[in-house]
Scaffold this motif. Sequence first.
Motif, short mmCIF file in Angstrom:
data_model
loop_
_atom_site.label_atom_id
_atom_site.label_comp_id
_atom_site.label_asym_id
_atom_site.label_seq_id
_atom_site.Cartn_x
_atom_site.Cartn_y
_atom_site.Cartn_z
N ASN A 133 1.42 -1.41 -0.04
CA ASN A 133 0.42 0.47 -0.11
C ASN A 133 1.07 0.65 0.29
O ASN A 133 1.55 1.81 0.66
CB ASN A 133 -1.07 -0.18 1.17
N PRO A 140 -6.69 9.25 3.84
CA PRO A 140 -6.74 7.05 4.43
C PRO A 140 -5.68 7.71 4.76
O PRO A 140 -4.43 7.84 4.10
CB PRO A 140 -7.19 6.59 2.73
N THR A 200 -1.79 8.33 3.20
CA THR A 200 -1.68 9.59 2.03
C THR A 200 -0.97 10.71 2.88
O THR A 200 -1.84 11.01 3.80
CB THR A 200 -3.20 9.58 1.37
N LYS A 242 -2.15 10.38 -11.21
CA LYS A 242 -3.09 9.77 -11.11
C LYS A 242 -4.59 11.09 -11.56
O LYS A 242 -6.02 10.85 -11.34
CB LYS A 242 -3.79 9.52 -9.74
N ASN A 247 -13.77 10.05 -0.08
CA ASN A 247 -14.25 8.67 -0.57
C ASN A 247 -13.69 8.48 -2.06
O ASN A 247 -13.11 7.69 -2.26
CB ASN A 247 -15.52 8.74 -0.61
N LYS A 263 -10.30 7.38 -1.47
CA LYS A 263 -9.89 5.63 -1.58
C LYS A 263 -10.38 4.84 -2.32
O LYS A 263 -9.20 3.76 -3.15
CB LYS A 263 -10.94 5.43 -0.38
N LEU A 264 -10.74 5.45 -3.16
CA LEU A 264 -11.60 4.88 -4.64
C LEU A 264 -10.01 5.00 -5.17
O LEU A 264 -9.51 3.60 -6.27
CB LEU A 264 -12.80 5.16 -5.58
N LYS A 310 -6.66 5.06 -4.74
CA LYS A 310 -5.91 4.13 -4.00
C LYS A 310 -6.07 3.35 -4.13
O LYS A 310 -5.37 1.93 -4.48
CB LYS A 310 -5.59 4.89 -2.19
N SER A 311 -7.21 1.98 -4.38
CA SER A 311 -7.78 1.01 -4.33
C SER A 311 -7.16 0.57 -5.79
O SER A 311 -7.36 -0.37 -6.01
CB SER A 311 -9.75 0.59 -4.16
N GLY A 312 -7.46 1.70 -6.78
CA GLY A 312 -7.46 1.33 -7.66
C GLY A 312 -8.15 0.41 -8.95
O GLY A 312 -8.93 0.52 -10.20
N SER A 313 -9.31 0.39 -8.21
CA SER A 313 -10.86 0.09 -8.74
C SER A 313 -11.94 0.40 -8.46
O SER A 313 -12.20 0.68 -7.44
CB SER A 313 -10.74 -1.37 -8.15
N PHE A 314 -12.37 1.58 -9.55
CA PHE A 314 -13.61 2.19 -9.83
C PHE A 314 -15.02 2.60 -10.77
O PHE A 314 -13.68 2.22 -12.36
CB PHE A 314 -13.10 3.71 -8.68
#
Length: 257
Positions: A1, A29, A32, A139, A215, A218-219, A221-225
Motif C-alpha cells: 500500500n 486514508p 496518503t 493519477k 471517498n 480511497k477509490l 488508491k484501491s485502483g478499482s472504480f
Amino acid sequence: NYSMRIVLLTQDEPFYLPRSINYLAQNLPENTEITSAILFDVSPFGKKETFYEKARKTLRIFGFRFFIHYAFKYIVQRFKPSQQMSNVLKKNGIAEVRLKKGVNHKESLRKIKSYRPDLLISIAGNQIFKKELLELAPKGCLNLHTALLPKYRGLMPSFWVLKNNEMETGVSVFFVDEGIDSGPILVQERIPIGNMTQEELINVSKEVGMKAIVNSIKLIKSGSFDLIENPDEHMTYYTFPTKRDIKEFKSAGKKFF
C-alpha cells in the motif's frame, strides 16, 4: 500500500475553505499525505477582477443587506486564527505555496512538479487548468463541484438550484479535463434541499463534498472504480446572476441566509 502524495489547488478564502481543508487533512486514508497547497488569490466568482471590483459588483447585483452580511462576516473570519488558511495549513504540516504567475505558466508548473504529486485536487480552484497541468500528476486532477453534474455546470450552483426550485442537489467529484466541469465523475452524492437558505445549503454541500473527496481518494488508491458519465448533451450551464435573477430568487421565497 504505497504512500500517495497530494497537492491541493485552492484559494485563500476565509468562509468555508479553512474548515474544509482541515477536515480533509484530518480524514485522509492511510499512507496518503497532502504535501502542499497552491493558494490562489481570493476570487469567489472565478473572473479576473480586483477584489474592489468584485465587492462593487456584489453590492450592485445582490443588494445592500447581502453585501453587509458577507462583508462583516469576511472581516470577522479574516481575523479568526482558526479561519486563516495559513494556520490551517501549518497545523496540518502542509506547505503553503503562492505562485508568481498563472497556474499554467512554465514556472508555476515547475514549482508544482517539485512537490512530486501523485494526485492534484482542486477545491474552489478559480483558474482554468490546461493540459500540461492536468498531466503533471500520474493519477490526474480531481475537482469538487457542488451540483449534480452534468446539470448546473458553471458558477454558483447553490444559488441557481434554489432559484429554479429544485427539490434536490448534490456534489460531484470528477476528473478535470480541459472543459468546464465536463470530466468523468468519480463520486456523486445527493442532497435534499428542503427549506434551506443558500448559506445553509453551501455549508451542507461543503461537508458532503469533503466526505466525497475522501471517498474518491480511497477509490483511486484501491485502483478499482467505475466512472459515471458527465455527458455534454444533458448539461445545463450558469454564469453570474443578474439583478433580475436575484429578484426572481426572492419572489420564489428563497433566502440567502
